[in-house]
Design an enzyme around this catalytic site. Sequence first.
Site, PDB file in Angstrom:
ATOM      1  N   GLU A  60     -19.264  -7.092   9.186  1.00 48.56           N
ATOM      2  CA  GLU A  60     -20.254  -6.341   9.946  1.00 48.56           C
ATOM      3  C   GLU A  60     -21.327  -7.231  10.568  1.00 48.56           C
ATOM      4  O   GLU A  60     -21.770  -6.971  11.706  1.00 48.56           O
ATOM      5  CB  GLU A  60     -20.914  -5.298   9.035  1.00 48.56           C
ATOM      6  CG  GLU A  60     -19.986  -4.193   8.583  1.00 48.56           C
ATOM      7  CD  GLU A  60     -19.164  -4.548   7.352  1.00 48.56           C
ATOM      8  OE1 GLU A  60     -18.314  -3.726   6.953  1.00 48.56           O
ATOM      9  OE2 GLU A  60     -19.372  -5.661   6.797  1.00 48.56           O
TER      10      GLU A  60
ATOM     11  N   ARG B 287     -25.442  -3.598   6.006  1.00 49.68           N
ATOM     12  CA  ARG B 287     -25.099  -4.972   5.648  1.00 49.68           C
ATOM     13  C   ARG B 287     -25.526  -5.958   6.735  1.00 49.68           C
ATOM     14  O   ARG B 287     -25.563  -7.162   6.504  1.00 49.68           O
ATOM     15  CB  ARG B 287     -23.591  -5.097   5.431  1.00 49.68           C
ATOM     16  CG  ARG B 287     -22.994  -3.977   4.616  1.00 49.68           C
ATOM     17  CD  ARG B 287     -21.553  -4.233   4.277  1.00 49.68           C
ATOM     18  NE  ARG B 287     -21.468  -4.999   3.037  1.00 49.68           N
ATOM     19  CZ  ARG B 287     -20.362  -5.580   2.605  1.00 49.68           C
ATOM     20  NH1 ARG B 287     -19.263  -5.515   3.324  1.00 49.68           N
ATOM     21  NH2 ARG B 287     -20.353  -6.238   1.467  1.00 49.68           N
TER      22      ARG B 287
ATOM     23  N   LYS C 256       0.855  -1.194   0.000  1.00 48.91           N
ATOM     24  CA  LYS C 256       0.000   0.000   0.000  1.00 48.91           C
ATOM     25  C   LYS C 256       0.889   1.242   0.000  1.00 48.91           C
ATOM     26  O   LYS C 256       1.840   1.341   0.752  1.00 48.91           O
ATOM     27  CB  LYS C 256      -0.916   0.010   1.221  1.00 48.91           C
ATOM     28  CG  LYS C 256      -1.990  -1.065   1.196  1.00 48.91           C
ATOM     29  CD  LYS C 256      -2.989  -0.920   2.339  1.00 48.91           C
ATOM     30  CE  LYS C 256      -3.978   0.176   2.059  1.00 48.91           C
ATOM     31  NZ  LYS C 256      -5.072   0.217   3.049  1.00 48.91           N
TER      32      LYS C 256
END
Length: 625
Positions: A368, A396, A282
Amino acid sequence: MEGLLGRINGPQEIKQLSREELERLCEEIRSEIISVVSKNGGHLAPNLGVIELTVALHRVFNSPEDAIVWDVGHQSYPHKMLTGRYRRFHTIRQYGGLSGFQSPAESEHDVFATGHAGSALSSAMGLAAANERNGREGKVVAVVGDGALGNGISLEALNNVREFHRNFILVINDNKMSISKSVGTISTHLTRFITGRRYNRLKTHVKYILRKLPLGTHVIHFVRRIEELTKNLLVSSVFFEEMGFKYVGPIDGHDLPSLIEHFEKIREITSRPIAVHVITEKGHGCKYAISSPEKFHGVPAFDPETGELLPAPKNTYSFSAAFGDAVVRLAEEHGDVVALTAAMSGGTGLNRFAKQFPDRFYDVGIAEEHAVVFAGGLAAGGLRPVLAIYSTFLQRALDCVFHDVCLQNRAVIFCVDRAGAVEDGPTHHGIYDLPFLQGMHNLAILCPRDATELGEMLSAAYENSGPVMIRYPRSNASDLAVPRSPLVWGRAEVVSCGGRVSIWSNGRELVTALAVAALLRTKNVAASVVNVRFLKPFDSELLVREAEEKLIVTIEDSLHAGGLGRIVNDLLIHRPNRGVLHFSWNADLLPHGSVPLLREHFGLHPEEISTRILAALESRKGSMP
């Protein structure tokens, strides 16, 4: 000078470039991303990490005939530039400009609208199955981050992958997060061997000898790396082979020639699904993004030379920061308080809690549904869980909120951040959850106006015996310099009194309501201002009294008539009233862009609201006292 990027109008032109030109193209993309994101804000580190991967994919595959699906989609900036959108890239995340995520409305090269982690694998598998059913030969490539592979949707898709045999490729974008637990026979035996008593005694003895030799420390480090790489390679390959994939990798995600060579070979394989394990970094190519990948995951404007974030407006104290401070205070007072989040500890303000109470903090990853059910289990075990989650991601897990928390009346405190419009568009707006939540049994829904009220609501939620949801936007939470009444459960707060109009607002929209009232005063119209505080339980008694004498106006940062407006309509439809006027997001699909611009365009700024109120009063002049 536009360089090579200026010559790229679509993926086919990438195939005409030499290897040296491809390397230059990668550097031009990297420079352009840093330049534009430094002005517009956006996702920096994830995009810098996939530049070579994106160029290699478009070099080898033929989009859109070969579909490339990016999980989450926040790392699709290079993909956008290479698919005909380079000249509009400077508009990314701006109102009327390019979306910060994939959008089929923008390009045929964006197969799906994306924004939430974990869905790409299922979507891509469905597309591959449809291709096979319809006799189409196009490849389907799903690029999924290692963190997203732990999402429940991804795991369900992996469990189903054996049903698919042709032209499906999973690219695992592994940026050094854990991608799986040890599974399979080989990894089990390997783990047993590496953790065995004899092996570790021997390893300790060898280390003792090596430390006495020249360069012995370097040899020890080398052996440790070999051990780690061996474990990772075997565990990953066995896991994906057991799932039904042909496993390839790991491959250096920044070695462009190697990526192209591997993808060219992989493209010829059609007999079974393929998992390509690519190791990326990243922020690659940008020192400050590499050193702080979480900080530069999603950023506001910054100095492109130093990486320093541009100064925030003075005297701002975000709701996320206010929540972080308040939950620490609550935990200091009550030893049974625990906090959890789904891979968003920084964004939700829980970093301080995690450092101060590491044994009372849980980050469950991008999961979640699990987070909500896990919180219900913590509550059943006698703890007081505080789950911090973005509104858009809470969607979600709505069934879990109902089935595993509300239906069973578990004392879970949901602190819902970004509950309102945000810059990133329809996949991230926090304006869609209230219509689902209002009907949930036992659930209280609170909306604080500022930091102090947020702290008071968190304490009140702790004293409550059932589930409580506290919703707040991504905005300034600094305390408002207006009268403050004690927090009483289920009661609204009358901030100011007036004659012909009663303005009801929830949460930070009190700022808008006060501005509207001030504008009305300049037109000699007095207005009451009410801070709703509680959407559930709602202060219906006060509303009914006010409605008998005044025009009721509601202002909310939510979907049209989905929250406060819906409550007011339901209560007043069979009761005497002087009329109602609602101000909320009334678009079928609210686009992306800066929130102030969205407010101006959709009539949610004080000037437009006050003008419409005056017009409504004028039309009712004959029936108003």
